[in-house]
Design a protein around this motif. Structure first.
Motif, PDB file in Angstrom:
ATOM      1  N   ILE A   1      64.423  23.529 -79.540  1.00  0.00           N
ATOM      2  CA  ILE A   1      63.488  22.797 -80.825  1.00  0.00           C
ATOM      3  C   ILE A   1      64.173  21.663 -81.357  1.00  0.00           C
ATOM      4  N   LEU A   2      64.556  22.244 -81.743  1.00  0.00           N
ATOM      5  CA  LEU A   2      66.040  21.161 -82.454  1.00  0.00           C
ATOM      6  C   LEU A   2      65.981  20.274 -81.867  1.00  0.00           C
ATOM      7  N   GLN A   3      66.293  20.420 -80.411  1.00  0.00           N
ATOM      8  CA  GLN A   3      66.826  19.193 -79.647  1.00  0.00           C
ATOM      9  C   GLN A   3      65.847  18.072 -79.209  1.00  0.00           C
ATOM     10  N   LYS A   4      63.936  18.953 -79.918  1.00  0.00           N
ATOM     11  CA  LYS A   4      63.100  18.178 -79.252  1.00  0.00           C
ATOM     12  C   LYS A   4      62.882  17.513 -80.181  1.00  0.00           C
ATOM     13  N   THR A   5      63.009  18.107 -81.573  1.00  0.00           N
ATOM     14  CA  THR A   5      62.568  17.948 -82.634  1.00  0.00           C
ATOM     15  C   THR A   5      63.920  16.254 -83.186  1.00  0.00           C
TER      16      THR A   5
ATOM     17  N   CYS B   1      63.888  10.657 -82.646  1.00  0.00           N
ATOM     18  CA  CYS B   1      64.349  10.947 -83.615  1.00  0.00           C
ATOM     19  C   CYS B   1      65.097  10.237 -84.289  1.00  0.00           C
ATOM     20  N   MET B   2      66.231   9.996 -83.788  1.00  0.00           N
ATOM     21  CA  MET B   2      67.529   9.692 -84.443  1.00  0.00           C
ATOM     22  C   MET B   2      67.185   7.902 -84.024  1.00  0.00           C
ATOM     23  N   LYS B   3      66.409   6.876 -83.304  1.00  0.00           N
ATOM     24  CA  LYS B   3      66.347   5.594 -83.771  1.00  0.00           C
ATOM     25  C   LYS B   3      65.347   5.480 -84.372  1.00  0.00           C
ATOM     26  N   HIS B   4      64.222   5.769 -84.395  1.00  0.00           N
ATOM     27  CA  HIS B   4      63.143   5.610 -84.754  1.00  0.00           C
ATOM     28  C   HIS B   4      62.488   7.339 -85.522  1.00  0.00           C
ATOM     29  N   PRO B   5      62.841   7.521 -86.972  1.00  0.00           N
ATOM     30  CA  PRO B   5      62.345   8.425 -87.403  1.00  0.00           C
ATOM     31  C   PRO B   5      61.034   9.052 -88.495  1.00  0.00           C
TER      32      PRO B   5
ATOM     33  N   TYR C   1      58.884  14.094 -94.221  1.00  0.00           N
ATOM     34  CA  TYR C   1      58.442  15.160 -93.336  1.00  0.00           C
ATOM     35  C   TYR C   1      58.934  15.744 -92.478  1.00  0.00           C
ATOM     36  N   ARG C   2      60.107  15.298 -91.417  1.00  0.00           N
ATOM     37  CA  ARG C   2      61.328  16.019 -91.484  1.00  0.00           C
ATOM     38  C   ARG C   2      61.913  16.953 -92.767  1.00  0.00           C
ATOM     39  N   ARG C   3      62.571  17.151 -93.751  1.00  0.00           N
ATOM     40  CA  ARG C   3      62.788  18.368 -94.567  1.00  0.00           C
ATOM     41  C   ARG C   3      61.818  19.199 -94.678  1.00  0.00           C
TER      42      ARG C   3
ATOM     43  N   ARG D   1      55.976   6.763 -85.988  1.00  0.00           N
ATOM     44  CA  ARG D   1      55.435   8.434 -85.163  1.00  0.00           C
ATOM     45  C   ARG D   1      55.729   7.711 -83.695  1.00  0.00           C
ATOM     46  N   THR D   2      56.190   8.452 -82.630  1.00  0.00           N
ATOM     47  CA  THR D   2      56.088   8.679 -81.451  1.00  0.00           C
ATOM     48  C   THR D   2      55.496   9.270 -80.699  1.00  0.00           C
ATOM     49  N   TYR D   3      54.616   8.551 -79.688  1.00  0.00           N
ATOM     50  CA  TYR D   3      54.091   9.032 -78.644  1.00  0.00           C
ATOM     51  C   TYR D   3      54.817   9.026 -76.503  1.00  0.00           C
ATOM     52  N   LEU D   4      54.417  10.099 -76.837  1.00  0.00           N
ATOM     53  CA  LEU D   4      55.205  10.253 -75.048  1.00  0.00           C
ATOM     54  C   LEU D   4      53.861   9.886 -73.910  1.00  0.00           C
ATOM     55  N   LEU D   5      54.534   9.181 -73.077  1.00  0.00           N
ATOM     56  CA  LEU D   5      53.763   8.455 -72.142  1.00  0.00           C
ATOM     57  C   LEU D   5      54.144   9.436 -70.381  1.00  0.00           C
TER      58      LEU D   5
END
Length: 362
Positions: free
Chosen positions: A50-54, A60-64, A69-71, A110-114
């Motif tokens: 989950i850490l790797q996926k979030t 997230c590292m590029k456009h967090p 929210y992360r906290r 916000r990032t939406y995966l395609l």
């Protein structure tokens, strides 16, 4: 790990990934499923996944998402882990420590995966209403229309598209990345929305042009794009027709009688321009928050003589929706006005459900 258990874990990780990158409300995450996993022998492995996926996801590292929210996400993840009385996991606390010392940036993403493995990343305003507009966030119908488009890419392939009320840009960017249109015009009428919209188009690797009619400067698989300011109350039919669009889109713009009337009149003016030429089609997506407003729109279409039909429902499995209980629909319009327009009553009846209560409008 048994194959069926591994599949369940992958589904869980994917759910966390999609919801976290899109900065969805923490209450929407499958926490109970996670807690059951944490009680098993692979609990630590699931947490690391989950850490790797979030928070450690490349996007997230590029456009967090926002620091706040992360906290909040990591604090809730730690709380759920501690509730199982499992051994502490140092990497969880290290991740939280890193967020606690981070400075809030000027932009929240916000990032939406395609399905293709690509993604759409947007700068969105966390407030529902900001600068006097609701266009700085992505709404349910925009996600719904984007998902339908990605399931029907041939509808848009090698076609020219005009989107009315693009807002943050999710629908159009998903179509540009997943459906191969030849050209796409994003538009809106609010100057703050247009500023953010242009930034989001650039953020996703597309460069707006000022004149799509000019020769293409170079061969590329990307569509030609433009960002235009359009006021539905004053734009003329010839001005809309000048975009030479095969398809017109609008999503989540039927939220009050005034905008509903303005959209219907703009579509009528465009429809009146085509005569015997092949008319473009329009897809209008909306949620049934206010059935009276939806009824008003189809009544206006009937008065204008613009024929429409309801697009069959499709699965909502790609994007993490916030308003899962709100019924959403798409109407397909043929933008040609017959000579006896205005003599036709509203067509058929659409039946939607809102929170389980049937709502019917013509």
């Amino acid at each position: 790990m048994a194959p069926e258990e591994d599949a369940e874990t992958q589904t869980l990780l994917q759910s966390f990934e999609r919801r976290f990158l899109a900065a969805r409300a923490l209450r929407s995450f499958p926490w109970q499923v996670l807690e059951e996993k944490l009680k098993g022998p692979t609990g630590s492995e699931v947490l690391l996944g989950i850490l790797q996926k979030t928070v450690r996801h490349p996007m997230c590292m590029k456009h967090p998402p926002s620091v706040k929210y992360r906290r909040s996400f990591l604090s809730e993840l730690i709380r759920r882990h501690e509730a199982t009385q499992s051994e502490p996991l140092d990497k969880l606390y290290e991740a939280l420590a890193g967020v606690l010392t981070a400075q809030e940036g000027p932009s929240h993403h916000r990032t939406y995966l395609l399905p293709s493995g690509d993604s759409v990343t947007l700068v969105e305003n966390p407030a529902i209403v900001s600068h006097g507009t609701t266009g700085l966030v992505t709404w349910t119908a925009a996600l719904y229309l984007a998902e339908w488009a990605l399931q029907n890419p041939d509808t848009f392939a090698h076609r020219s598209v005009l989107e009315l009320g693009s807002g943050a840009g999710l629908t159009g960017l998903a179509i540009c990345k997943g459906c191969q249109p030849s050209a796409f015009v994003f538009s809106d009428g609010h100057h703050h929305v247009l500023q953010q919209l242009r930034a989001n188009v650039l953020l996703n690797g597309l460069v707006p042009e000022t004149d799509l009619a000019s020769p293409h400067p170079h061969d590329t698989k990307q569509p030609r794009v433009a960002v235009a300011q359009l006021d539905w109350d004053v734009v003329t039919g010839p001005q809309l027709a000048a975009f030479q669009s095969d398809i017109v889109l609008a999503a989540d713009v039927l939220y009050c009688p005034e905008t509903t009337h303005s959209l219907a009149r703009a579509l009528q003016r465009l429809a009146e321009c085509w005569g015997h030429q092949e008319a473009p089609v329009a897809y209008v997506a909306f949620t049934a928050r206010n059935p009276e407003t939806c009824q008003l729109f189809v009544e206006e279409l009937g008065l204008a003589g613009i024929p429409w039909e309801k697009v069959p429902q499709h699965s909502q499995s790609l994007f993490p929706y916030e308003e899962e209980q709100v019924e959403t629909a798409i109407l397909k319009l043929t933008l040609r006005v017959p000579s006896n327009a205005g003599d036709h009553p509203a067509q058929d009846v659409i039946s939607l459900e809102t929170h389980g209560e049937p709502q019917t409008f013509k």
